[in-house]
Design a protein around this motif. Structure first.
Motif, PDB file in Angstrom:
ATOM      1  N   ALA A 167      30.419  13.141 -41.298  1.00 48.35           N
ATOM      2  CA  ALA A 167      31.542  13.674 -40.518  1.00 48.35           C
ATOM      3  C   ALA A 167      31.179  14.844 -39.609  1.00 48.35           C
ATOM      4  O   ALA A 167      31.987  15.235 -38.766  1.00 48.35           O
ATOM      5  CB  ALA A 167      32.660  14.104 -41.475  1.00 48.35           C
ATOM      6  N   PHE A 168      29.976  15.383 -39.749  1.00 52.22           N
ATOM      7  CA  PHE A 168      29.680  16.642 -39.061  1.00 52.22           C
ATOM      8  C   PHE A 168      28.690  16.527 -37.910  1.00 52.22           C
ATOM      9  O   PHE A 168      28.165  17.519 -37.425  1.00 52.22           O
ATOM     10  CB  PHE A 168      29.201  17.684 -40.080  1.00 52.22           C
ATOM     11  N   SER A 170      28.071  13.861 -34.206  1.00 55.09           N
ATOM     12  CA  SER A 170      28.757  12.872 -33.377  1.00 55.09           C
ATOM     13  C   SER A 170      28.225  11.468 -33.638  1.00 55.09           C
ATOM     14  O   SER A 170      27.119  11.279 -34.168  1.00 55.09           O
ATOM     15  CB  SER A 170      28.589  13.212 -31.903  1.00 55.09           C
ATOM     16  N   PRO A 203      33.361  11.983 -34.534  1.00 49.18           N
ATOM     17  CA  PRO A 203      32.453  12.086 -35.682  1.00 49.18           C
ATOM     18  C   PRO A 203      31.759  10.768 -35.988  1.00 49.18           C
ATOM     19  O   PRO A 203      32.313   9.680 -35.739  1.00 49.18           O
ATOM     20  CB  PRO A 203      33.379  12.503 -36.824  1.00 49.18           C
ATOM     21  N   GLN A 441      36.274  16.158 -36.162  1.00 48.03           N
ATOM     22  CA  GLN A 441      35.991  15.733 -37.533  1.00 48.03           C
ATOM     23  C   GLN A 441      37.246  15.464 -38.350  1.00 48.03           C
ATOM     24  O   GLN A 441      37.261  14.603 -39.218  1.00 48.03           O
ATOM     25  CB  GLN A 441      35.150  16.804 -38.260  1.00 48.03           C
TER      26      GLN A 441
END
Length: 486
Positions: A167-168, A170, A203, A441
């Motif tokens: 999630a952190f 791209s 994300p 995110q």
């Protein structure tokens, strides 16, 4: 018998009407347009038929599920066929890649046409599968705004694996860590457009999307995409649901903090609960007179929109499949133009859908029906007439260059759908196809809930309240509301 009213006969609205009827509700649907389907409708132009909206059909089991729940044989209402080739991809240097439904064959095709290996493709698809396994039961099948959704063993196991959903960083950063060839990178970055987002900002969790296509497959309904809407409408009617068309709802009636029905032509229609399939922004703006659009909804970045040319083409193109993509040479610049400049890049990525490849009566013999689409920004007051004129010219030049002949000579008829008409015809605020974007995110958690925390008995379904896009996730939004009513 309790009464339920559905506002909007889009695919999520019809699905909600079926699920509520099966719960024992007397259900009535009010639709502003002349037919059911919402974005999933159809149009006839001269001797050509076009599916107006979503053209890629994955995860058909979510449609079948509605017939099965009703004790019906799905095949009696709705049939579909699996595509051997999901999509053909065209690059300016002449490279053409066929995305085969067979995973190993697909990986070998990428390896043969790019500098990336079949092993890297299979590894990436395994990652996509892992993200799906982690997120499906928690983020896709349940309301993110109910504490009860987070107190289960399945949720606990998913949270233990949370770092794996990536999630952190791209989508693009994650994809670049797997592949070195810009053709492959563009191929997988394009999945961000499936829910109207930007792969350079969204994300890497959205790298789950290829799993829907490569694992579950892509299908085409017998009768065209509109057959999804029409078959579900028939099922709903068989279950006693009443449909009212050309019926523009004026207001959701609220009494003592509870939804008590709707107002139509100045007349109240009472109900025990109300489900809005209208974009959540318009639901507040137009139907909830005493409630302002929530501030976070006003501030959220809208998803992208689309510019679609429906062309009757007086020629057959055997090199094209049902689904075709013609890539830009500078994907990052294209997304910059859409998201930062709110404009259209001069070399856009073009999607061409030709349903007559399978449903031959959608076009006269020797002709094809082209649904020709590019991604564009939502409507914020741009000079769309000028943008459309330039885009049309650039699209024709690009397609002609890639196909080796001037396609403008074969355009028999044309209809255009742009962000303004998407807004006015489907009540999608600013013409955004999926409500808000997923360019952060935690955007999935910032979407409006499937229920109102201030108004009892008011629920929301459709793309503007589900952290995804497309037909399967619209159907899942109805399933979530069904679960909330247990």
């Amino acid at each position: 018998m309790s009464k339920a009213i559905i506002i909007g006969a889009g695919i999520a609205g019809i699905a909600s009407s079926i699920r509520l009827a099966l719960k024992g509700y007397q259900v009535e649907v009010f639709e502003a347009g002349p037919i059911a389907g919402g974005k999933l409708s159809e149009m006839k132009l001269n001797d050509f038929r076009f599916d107006m909206g979503p053209s890629l059909f994955t995860m058909p089991h979510y449609v079948d599920e509605l017939f099965t729940l009703a004790g019906k044989n799905p095949a009696d209402y709705f049939q579909y066929e699996k595509l051997d080739i999901v999509c053909n991809y065209f690059y300016e240097d002449g490279t053409r890649i066929s995305a085969f439904a067979d995973r190993d064959k697909f990986a070998e095709e990428i390896a043969a046409k790019t500098e990336d290996s079949a092993k890297s493709i299979l590894k990436f698809l395994e990652k996509s599968s892992d993200i799906y396994d982690i997120t499906n039961s928690v983020f896709l099948q349940r309301s993110l705004h109910k504490w009860s959704s987070y107190f289960s063993w399945q949720t606990f196991k998913s949270f233990l694996r949370f770092p794996q959903i990536d999630a952190f960083r791209s989508m693009n950063k994650a994809i670049e860590s797997y592949f070195k060839d810009y053709k492959t990178i563009r191929f997988f970055n394009r999945y961000a457009t499936y829910n109207g987002s930007n792969p350079y900002k969204a994300p890497a969790t959205l790298n789950v999307i290829p799993h829907f296509e490569q694992h579950f497959g892509a299908y085409f309904p017998v009768g065209g995409m509109y057959a999804i809407s029409s078959s579900l409408e028939k099922l709903a009617r068989d279950l006693g649901v009443k449909f009212n068309f050309n019926s523009y709802v004026e207001e959701i009636v609220i009494e003592n903090g509870r939804a008590k029905g709707i107002k139509l032509n100045g007349i109240n229609h009472a109900a025990d609960l109300v489900v809005s399939n209208m974009d959540v922004w318009y639901t507040y703006q137009n139907l909830l007179k005493d409630f302002a659009v929530p501030e976070r909804i006003q501030k959220q970045e809208r998803s992208s929109s689309a510019l679609i040319f429906y062309w009757g083409i007086n020629r057959a193109f055997p090199e094209l499949e049902m689904h075709n993509i013609f890539f830009t040479e500078n994907y990052q610049e294209e997304f910059k133009q859409i998201w930062d400049d709110k404009s259209i890049y001069h070399d856009p990525t073009i999607y061409v859908n030709i349903s007559s490849k399978s449903k031959t009566d959608d076009a006269p013999n020797g002709s094809e029906n082209w649904f020709t689409m590019i991604n564009v920004p939502s409507n914020t007051g741009q000079n769309w007439d000028e943008l459309i004129s330039d885009a049309r010219k650039n699209i024709i030049e690009k397609l002609s260059r890639n196909l080796g002949l001037d396609i403008s000579k074969y355009i028999n008829c044309e209809e255009i759908l742009d962000p303004r008409s998407i807004d006015s015809k489907t009540f999608s605020y600013q013409g955004s196809l999926y409500g808000s974007s997923s360019n952060s995110q935690f955007s999935a958690f910032l979407r409006h809930a499937n229920f109102s925390s201030k108004i009892e008995g008011l629920y929301f379904v459709g793309g503007s309240v589900h952290p995804g896009g497309g037909i399967p996730l619209a159907l899942l939004s109805a399933k979530i509301v069904d679960g909330l009513l247990k």
